[in-house]
Scaffold this motif. Structure first.
Motif, PDB file in Angstrom:
ATOM      1  N   TYR A   1       0.832  -1.207   0.000  1.00 54.20           N
ATOM      2  CA  TYR A   1       0.000   0.000   0.000  1.00 54.20           C
ATOM      3  C   TYR A   1       0.866   1.257   0.000  1.00 54.20           C
ATOM      4  O   TYR A   1       0.516   2.272  -0.615  1.00 54.20           O
ATOM      5  CB  TYR A   1      -0.940  -0.018   1.204  1.00 54.20           C
ATOM      6  CG  TYR A   1      -2.129   0.913   1.072  1.00 54.20           C
ATOM      7  CD1 TYR A   1      -2.688   1.201  -0.172  1.00 54.20           C
ATOM      8  CD2 TYR A   1      -2.711   1.491   2.195  1.00 54.20           C
ATOM      9  CE1 TYR A   1      -3.788   2.040  -0.297  1.00 54.20           C
ATOM     10  CE2 TYR A   1      -3.815   2.328   2.084  1.00 54.20           C
ATOM     11  CZ  TYR A   1      -4.336   2.600   0.830  1.00 54.20           C
ATOM     12  OH  TYR A   1      -5.427   3.438   0.715  1.00 54.20           O
TER      13      TYR A   1
ATOM     14  N   ASN B   1       0.661   4.217  -2.837  1.00 50.60           N
ATOM     15  CA  ASN B   1       0.404   5.618  -2.515  1.00 50.60           C
ATOM     16  C   ASN B   1       1.500   6.558  -2.994  1.00 50.60           C
ATOM     17  O   ASN B   1       1.314   7.777  -2.978  1.00 50.60           O
ATOM     18  CB  ASN B   1       0.195   5.778  -1.009  1.00 50.60           C
ATOM     19  CG  ASN B   1      -1.171   5.298  -0.571  1.00 50.60           C
ATOM     20  OD1 ASN B   1      -2.150   5.470  -1.279  1.00 50.60           O
ATOM     21  ND2 ASN B   1      -1.250   4.662   0.586  1.00 50.60           N
ATOM     22  N   GLU B   2       2.639   6.001  -3.418  1.00 50.87           N
ATOM     23  CA  GLU B   2       3.673   6.856  -3.994  1.00 50.87           C
ATOM     24  C   GLU B   2       3.268   7.353  -5.377  1.00 50.87           C
ATOM     25  O   GLU B   2       3.789   8.336  -5.871  1.00 50.87           O
ATOM     26  CB  GLU B   2       5.010   6.096  -4.090  1.00 50.87           C
ATOM     27  CG  GLU B   2       5.687   5.910  -2.764  1.00 50.87           C
ATOM     28  CD  GLU B   2       6.081   7.209  -2.105  1.00 50.87           C
ATOM     29  OE1 GLU B   2       6.440   8.161  -2.824  1.00 50.87           O
ATOM     30  OE2 GLU B   2       6.007   7.287  -0.864  1.00 50.87           O
ATOM     31  N   GLY B   3       2.321   6.635  -6.018  1.00 52.44           N
ATOM     32  CA  GLY B   3       1.792   7.110  -7.299  1.00 52.44           C
ATOM     33  C   GLY B   3       2.758   6.975  -8.447  1.00 52.44           C
ATOM     34  O   GLY B   3       3.143   5.887  -8.828  1.00 52.44           O
TER      35      GLY B   3
ATOM     36  N   ALA C   1       1.923   3.137  -8.711  1.00 50.59           N
ATOM     37  CA  ALA C   1       0.559   2.693  -8.417  1.00 50.59           C
ATOM     38  C   ALA C   1       0.224   1.454  -9.248  1.00 50.59           C
ATOM     39  O   ALA C   1      -0.290   0.460  -8.728  1.00 50.59           O
ATOM     40  CB  ALA C   1      -0.433   3.819  -8.702  1.00 50.59           C
TER      41      ALA C   1
ATOM     42  N   MET D   1      -7.132  -0.663  -4.092  1.00 50.33           N
ATOM     43  CA  MET D   1      -6.246  -0.068  -5.086  1.00 50.33           C
ATOM     44  C   MET D   1      -6.979   0.188  -6.404  1.00 50.33           C
ATOM     45  O   MET D   1      -6.858   1.263  -7.007  1.00 50.33           O
ATOM     46  CB  MET D   1      -5.048  -0.986  -5.336  1.00 50.33           C
ATOM     47  CG  MET D   1      -4.053  -1.061  -4.208  1.00 50.33           C
ATOM     48  SD  MET D   1      -2.717  -2.220  -4.636  1.00 50.33           S
ATOM     49  CE  MET D   1      -1.636  -2.032  -3.219  1.00 50.33           C
TER      50      MET D   1
ATOM     51  N   HIS E   1      -9.495   3.110  -6.107  1.00 51.92           N
ATOM     52  CA  HIS E   1      -8.803   4.407  -6.090  1.00 51.92           C
ATOM     53  C   HIS E   1      -8.204   4.721  -7.465  1.00 51.92           C
ATOM     54  O   HIS E   1      -8.285   5.851  -7.947  1.00 51.92           O
ATOM     55  CB  HIS E   1      -7.690   4.406  -5.042  1.00 51.92           C
ATOM     56  CG  HIS E   1      -8.186   4.636  -3.646  1.00 51.92           C
ATOM     57  ND1 HIS E   1      -9.240   5.462  -3.352  1.00 51.92           N
ATOM     58  CD2 HIS E   1      -7.749   4.157  -2.452  1.00 51.92           C
ATOM     59  CE1 HIS E   1      -9.449   5.484  -2.050  1.00 51.92           C
ATOM     60  NE2 HIS E   1      -8.557   4.694  -1.482  1.00 51.92           N
ATOM     61  N   HIS E   2      -7.600   3.722  -8.071  1.00 52.08           N
ATOM     62  CA  HIS E   2      -6.936   3.920  -9.361  1.00 52.08           C
ATOM     63  C   HIS E   2      -7.953   4.284 -10.446  1.00 52.08           C
ATOM     64  O   HIS E   2      -7.621   5.002 -11.395  1.00 52.08           O
ATOM     65  CB  HIS E   2      -6.180   2.652  -9.753  1.00 52.08           C
ATOM     66  CG  HIS E   2      -5.009   2.890 -10.649  1.00 52.08           C
ATOM     67  ND1 HIS E   2      -4.003   3.778 -10.353  1.00 52.08           N
ATOM     68  CD2 HIS E   2      -4.678   2.349 -11.864  1.00 52.08           C
ATOM     69  CE1 HIS E   2      -3.108   3.771 -11.320  1.00 52.08           C
ATOM     70  NE2 HIS E   2      -3.498   2.928 -12.252  1.00 52.08           N
TER      71      HIS E   2
ATOM     72  N   ARG F   1      -8.287   7.966 -10.941  1.00 44.52           N
ATOM     73  CA  ARG F   1      -7.060   8.709 -11.216  1.00 44.52           C
ATOM     74  C   ARG F   1      -7.179   9.710 -12.381  1.00 44.52           C
ATOM     75  O   ARG F   1      -6.703  10.845 -12.256  1.00 44.52           O
ATOM     76  CB  ARG F   1      -5.930   7.718 -11.484  1.00 44.52           C
ATOM     77  CG  ARG F   1      -4.599   8.362 -11.832  1.00 44.52           C
ATOM     78  CD  ARG F   1      -3.515   7.311 -11.858  1.00 44.52           C
ATOM     79  NE  ARG F   1      -2.274   7.821 -12.411  1.00 44.52           N
ATOM     80  CZ  ARG F   1      -1.141   7.147 -12.434  1.00 44.52           C
ATOM     81  NH1 ARG F   1      -1.105   5.933 -11.924  1.00 44.52           N
ATOM     82  NH2 ARG F   1      -0.062   7.654 -12.942  1.00 44.52           N
TER      83      ARG F   1
ATOM     84  N   TYR G   1      -8.452  -3.270   5.230  1.00 47.31           N
ATOM     85  CA  TYR G   1      -8.451  -2.956   3.799  1.00 47.31           C
ATOM     86  C   TYR G   1      -9.809  -3.240   3.169  1.00 47.31           C
ATOM     87  O   TYR G   1     -10.241  -2.527   2.262  1.00 47.31           O
ATOM     88  CB  TYR G   1      -7.345  -3.733   3.088  1.00 47.31           C
ATOM     89  CG  TYR G   1      -5.972  -3.294   3.529  1.00 47.31           C
ATOM     90  CD1 TYR G   1      -5.516  -2.009   3.267  1.00 47.31           C
ATOM     91  CD2 TYR G   1      -5.126  -4.151   4.239  1.00 47.31           C
ATOM     92  CE1 TYR G   1      -4.261  -1.588   3.695  1.00 47.31           C
ATOM     93  CE2 TYR G   1      -3.880  -3.743   4.668  1.00 47.31           C
ATOM     94  CZ  TYR G   1      -3.447  -2.457   4.400  1.00 47.31           C
ATOM     95  OH  TYR G   1      -2.208  -2.047   4.828  1.00 47.31           O
TER      96      TYR G   1
END
Length: 379
Positions: free
Chosen positions: A168, A172-174, A182, A208, A211-212, A215, A260
């Motif tokens: 994770y 989160n560093e993208g 990601a 993930m 969220h993705h 983006r 999660y």
């Protein structure tokens, strides 16, 4: 040739070398060299058995790096009894490798770097660029991590929660450099989900993906942050949302709720709303209650206050915020948001400007300053 597909073989090949007697550091170095050679040679001469080719090449690299002639003769004798390409054993050491890279003796930054290198198959240069540090710094970090776990072996499964936290963090560093971290985290978590039946692994993968999926709508053409409520939902990736919801349903069906899965449930409720106004905030508050019971996290408590403000009104949100630790990141920005919705525009403008001074990124700082300017101008 798909370089990502080549890197996917990395943990399995490291596992084979370790079973043949190579220590972790030497095996990982040899596999990295084999991966680089594959990238150079496969486009012109693709092997019939990619995994067998990588095992053979990495083993030869390992033998070539062995300085002691006695050790070399011993290993060369052993390699003659190993399977030839095409008959590489099916045993998969990938799960053990995940646990090894998330070893409790490693710092968080070292665990992340080692996971990207050994499990992800990224080069030191790629990892350094992704984390915006000099390659020499990252090389030292990875070398120390490999020394720390040298010789470590597991006779049982390790703590999967540690592995998930590492993945994770990567997610989160993208994105920076030439590696989309990601996307890399999603790839590695998919790989982990394929070899373990833990519902929290599915929960993290669902989180993930959900969220993705948002983006493309998170920034405008000028690179400015777009808050969730203002995002163009037609730009959300419906395929990723569908995959994420399906994974979440499978995870929840196991009836072993974890943090999660709870986070993914909240993300799914946001994804399910056709508009921001139609978001099911009361149910989101219920999921935050579950998440808070699981984690006791101050950040979760802060996010719950926002949800309470949306479900029951900004004054209820401010009352919930009073129970939150004011040192938690974005506490001031949350106060500003709730005060704005309560009609306290002057207070909100001051708090937005205050929050901007402690923002964690330039994009976040600029967004908060724009919010303060908007209120001060009476817009």
């Amino acid at each position: 040739m798909d370089e990502t597909a080549v890197r996917a073989w990395s943990p399995a090949v490291i596992g084979v070398l370790r079973r043949r007697g190579a220590d972790f550091a030497a095996a990982e170095d040899a596999v990295q060299e084999a991966l680089l050679e594959a990238v150079r040679t496969w486009p012109q001469d693709p092997p019939r058995d990619p995994k067998g080719w990588l095992v053979t090449t990495a083993w030869r690299k390992f033998l070539d790096s062995t300085r002691s002639e006695t050790a070399r003769r011993h290993r060369e004798t052993r390699v003659q009894t190993e399977p030839e390409p095409g008959t590489v054993p099916d045993a998969d050491d990938t799960l053990e490798l995940y646990f090894l890279c998330a070893h409790p003796s490693l710092s968080t930054s070292s665990a992340v770097a080692l996971t990207l290198r050994a499990v992800g198959g990224l080069t030191t240069r790629q990892i350094a660029e992704a984390y915006l540090v000099p390659e020499s710094t990252m090389a030292q970090r990875i070398s120390r991590a490999k020394r720390t776990v040298a010789g470590a072996r597991f006779t049982h499964h390790g703590e999967v929660g540690t592995v998930l936290r590492v993945l994770y963090l990567v997610f989160n560093e993208g994105y920076s450099g030439d590696v989309d971290l990601a996307a890399e985290a999603i790839r590695l978590t998919r790989q982990l989900a394929a070899i373990t039946d833990d519902p929290e692994v599915r929960g993290l993968l669902a989180l993930m993906l959900l969220h993705h999926a948002r983006r493309p709508a998170r920034t405008d053409p000028d690179g400015r942050l777009v808050p969730l409520a203002e995002q163009d939902r037609t730009r959300w990736d419906t395929r990723l949302i569908s995959d994420g919801v399906a994974l979440l349903q499978r995870a929840l069906a196991a009836d072993r709720l974890g943090e999660y899965q709870a986070q993914a449930a909240i993300a799914a409720l946001h994804a399910d709303a056709p508009t921001a106004a139609e978001t099911d905030w009361p149910q989101i508050v219920e999921w935050y209650d579950e998440l808070l019971a699981l984690t006791g996290s101050p950040v979760v408590r802060l996010n719950r206050a926002v949800a309470v403000g949306e479900a029951d009104g900004p004054h209820a949100g401010l009352a919930a915020l009073a129970d939150c630790d004011p040192s938690v990141p974005r506490h001031t920005a949350t106060r500003a948001y709730l005060h704005e919705h309560a009609g306290d525009r002057e207070v909100a403008a001051r708090l937005y400007a205050e929050a901007a001074r402690s923002a964690s990124s330039v994009a976040e700082r600029d967004h908060l300053l724009r919010q303060a300017a908007r209120l001060n101008s009476g817009a």
